[in-house]
Design an enzyme around this catalytic site. Structure first.
Site, PDB file in Angstrom:
ATOM      1  N   SER A 176       0.794  -1.221   0.000  1.00  0.00           N
ATOM      2  CA  SER A 176       0.000   0.000   0.000  1.00  0.00           C
ATOM      3  C   SER A 176       0.831   1.278   0.000  1.00  0.00           C
ATOM      4  O   SER A 176       0.385   2.294  -0.528  1.00  0.00           O
ATOM      5  CB  SER A 176      -0.962   0.002   1.190  1.00  0.00           C
ATOM      6  OG  SER A 176      -0.259  -0.183   2.398  1.00  0.00           O
ATOM      7  N   HIS A 204      -5.275  -3.130  -2.897  1.00  0.00           N
ATOM      8  CA  HIS A 204      -4.901  -2.161  -3.937  1.00  0.00           C
ATOM      9  C   HIS A 204      -4.732  -2.799  -5.314  1.00  0.00           C
ATOM     10  O   HIS A 204      -4.369  -2.123  -6.271  1.00  0.00           O
ATOM     11  CB  HIS A 204      -3.605  -1.448  -3.538  1.00  0.00           C
ATOM     12  CG  HIS A 204      -3.743  -0.714  -2.245  1.00  0.00           C
ATOM     13  ND1 HIS A 204      -4.162   0.600  -2.178  1.00  0.00           N
ATOM     14  CD2 HIS A 204      -3.549  -1.111  -0.962  1.00  0.00           C
ATOM     15  CE1 HIS A 204      -4.203   0.979  -0.907  1.00  0.00           C
ATOM     16  NE2 HIS A 204      -3.834  -0.044  -0.150  1.00  0.00           N
ATOM     17  N   LYS A 236     -11.575   1.141  -2.172  1.00  0.00           N
ATOM     18  CA  LYS A 236     -10.524   1.676  -3.039  1.00  0.00           C
ATOM     19  C   LYS A 236     -11.036   1.652  -4.489  1.00  0.00           C
ATOM     20  O   LYS A 236     -11.881   2.448  -4.823  1.00  0.00           O
ATOM     21  CB  LYS A 236      -9.235   0.896  -2.783  1.00  0.00           C
ATOM     22  CG  LYS A 236      -8.835   1.101  -1.308  1.00  0.00           C
ATOM     23  CD  LYS A 236      -7.593   0.420  -0.908  1.00  0.00           C
ATOM     24  CE  LYS A 236      -7.129   0.893   0.457  1.00  0.00           C
ATOM     25  NZ  LYS A 236      -7.987   0.585   1.603  1.00  0.00           N
TER      26      LYS A 236
END
Ligand SMILES: Cc1ncc(COP(=O)(O)O)c(C=O)c1O
Length: 392
Positions: A176, A204, A236
């Protein structure tokens, strides 16, 4: 005895580690208003630009009209509603696994999965740069906890030699704060050789990675035997909120029985699941978002290298600029802000001491012209501040 909070806070300030919350006064997107100032932002994780997508907003609205607003109870009582179930089925389909289980946040999914799978007498081995939620989960589990060198399968192998009990190897998919990708084929090989399970938190990677956005596991073409426990977060690239664990029927049933952060909490609003169902559809089908991101990533890396910035080994939308000293990173970030650009300085303890950085993130909602503006702003700051990085 007293809590000397003022002294603690003052020490944090003196170390340039004091954190403040910028007040966002607009929806997420490249152009935001923060603390009253219009800014071009490069720091959210809305990688595909779906957080403010009209169709996702409409799905949320229609969901609220049909299902109301609150989850009302935990999943095991009467909070598991139709949209939650449909979303779990769609996530199972995305990941190619028999089942998926919806959690309220990624932090809770990680705590829930690790603590349900290992305990006293077992072993949990983690990459030393794993996300805080994974490290906290390992510590909380009561299992023997050990960290291996970053993305280093050999270092993992050495620790696996000494592992006892059920052994869980845990890694971020895309790291991250660094943007690099875990060497999953090698990690999976080592774990399988020792009968350990590999758990990947691909918070991610879902969205930007994989031909259909199914993340690092799709990117490497790995199976459920390679990665038995797969975590994704929805706040995200999905642009909404929540998280999931995907895996076998036995895994999901075990989490329903034993994962306390799943059991003892109210389900997320059903309308949120309706919104995520829509964003999932866009994530899978709108390949142009991934393609556009690739163009922006290449443009940014080329431009940043020309300016002499120290980038990290990342092919993902996370493109940190290494600075080193925390105070210097904050000054850099402030100078960018004076130029109408927002890039957050990431400092210890989020990253190791001496490796403060500007965490640039790119999204499919950015244009090439906006990335050019960022590069120009960075060049200007470098001229004023001198060489960007001073880390050892
Ligand atoms: C790798 C990783 N895992 C988990 C989380 C936590 O997810 P959530 O924000 O849904 O709690 C984050 C960041 O938020 C993350 O970066």
């Amino acid at each position: 005895m007293s809590f000397d909070l003022a002294a603690r806070l003052a020490a944090r300030r003196a170390e340039n580690l004091y954190r403040q919350r910028p007040l966002l006064e607009s929806p997420q997107g490249p152009e935001v208003v923060v603390d009253g100032q219009p800014l071009l932002a490069f720091c959210n994780n809305d990688y595909l630009g779906l957080a403010n997508h009209p169709q996702v907003i409409e799905a949320w609205r229609a969901g609220a009209a049909r299902w109301g607003v609150g989850g009302g109870a935990s999943h095991l009582v009467i909070g598991h509603s139709g949209p939650h179930h449909a979303l779990e089925e769609a996530l199972a389909d995305l990941t190619g696994r028999p089942r998926a289980l919806l959690f309220t946040t990624g932090y809770m999914a990680n705590l829930g999965a690790v603590t349900a799978l290992v305990g006293q007498g077992d072993t949990v081995l983690e990459d030393r740069l794993n996300h805080a939620s994974l490290l906290d989960a390992g510590l909380l589990s009561g299992a023997r906890f050990n960290r291996y060198l970053h993305n280093d399968a050999e270092s993992l192998a050495k620790r696996l030699e000494k592992a006892t009990g059920n052994t869980l190897v845990v890694t971020d998919g895309v790291f991250s704060m660094d943007g690099d990708i875990a060497d999953l084929p090698a990690l999976a090989r080592e774990a399988k050789a020792k009968g350990a399970w590999l758990m990947v938190d691909d918070a991610h990677g879902f969205g930007p990675l994989g031909a259909h956005g199914a993340g690092i596991v799709e990117h490497f073409g790995l199976s459920m035997e390679d990665v038995p426990v797969l975590v994704g977060t929805l706040g995200k690239a999905f642009g909404t909120a929540g998280a999931f664990v995907a895996g076998s029927d036995d895994l999901i049933e075990s989490l329903i029985q034993f994962a306390r952060p799943y059991i003892y909490t109210t389900s997320q609003p059903p309308a949120l699941a309706c919104a995520t169902l829509k964003s999932l559809e866009l994530l899978r089908s709108e390949h142009w978002r991934r393609e556009h991101l690739k163009v922006l990533i290449a443009q940014f890396r080329k431009g940043a290298e020309q300016i002499g910035l120290e980038l990290m080994d990342s092919a993902t939308p996370i493109q940190p600029i290494m600075i080193g000293d925390a105070g210097r990173a904050v000054r850099f970030s402030q100078m960018l802000r004076e130029r109408g650009l927002m890039v957050t300085a990431i400092r210890p303890p989020t990253v190791p001491t001496g490796s403060a950085r500007l965490r640039v993130t790119l999204t499919a909602a950015h244009s090439e012209a906006q990335v050019q503006l960022l590069l120009e702003g960075l060049a200007d700051c470098v001229q004023q501040l001198g060489a960007a990085s001073n880390h050892a």
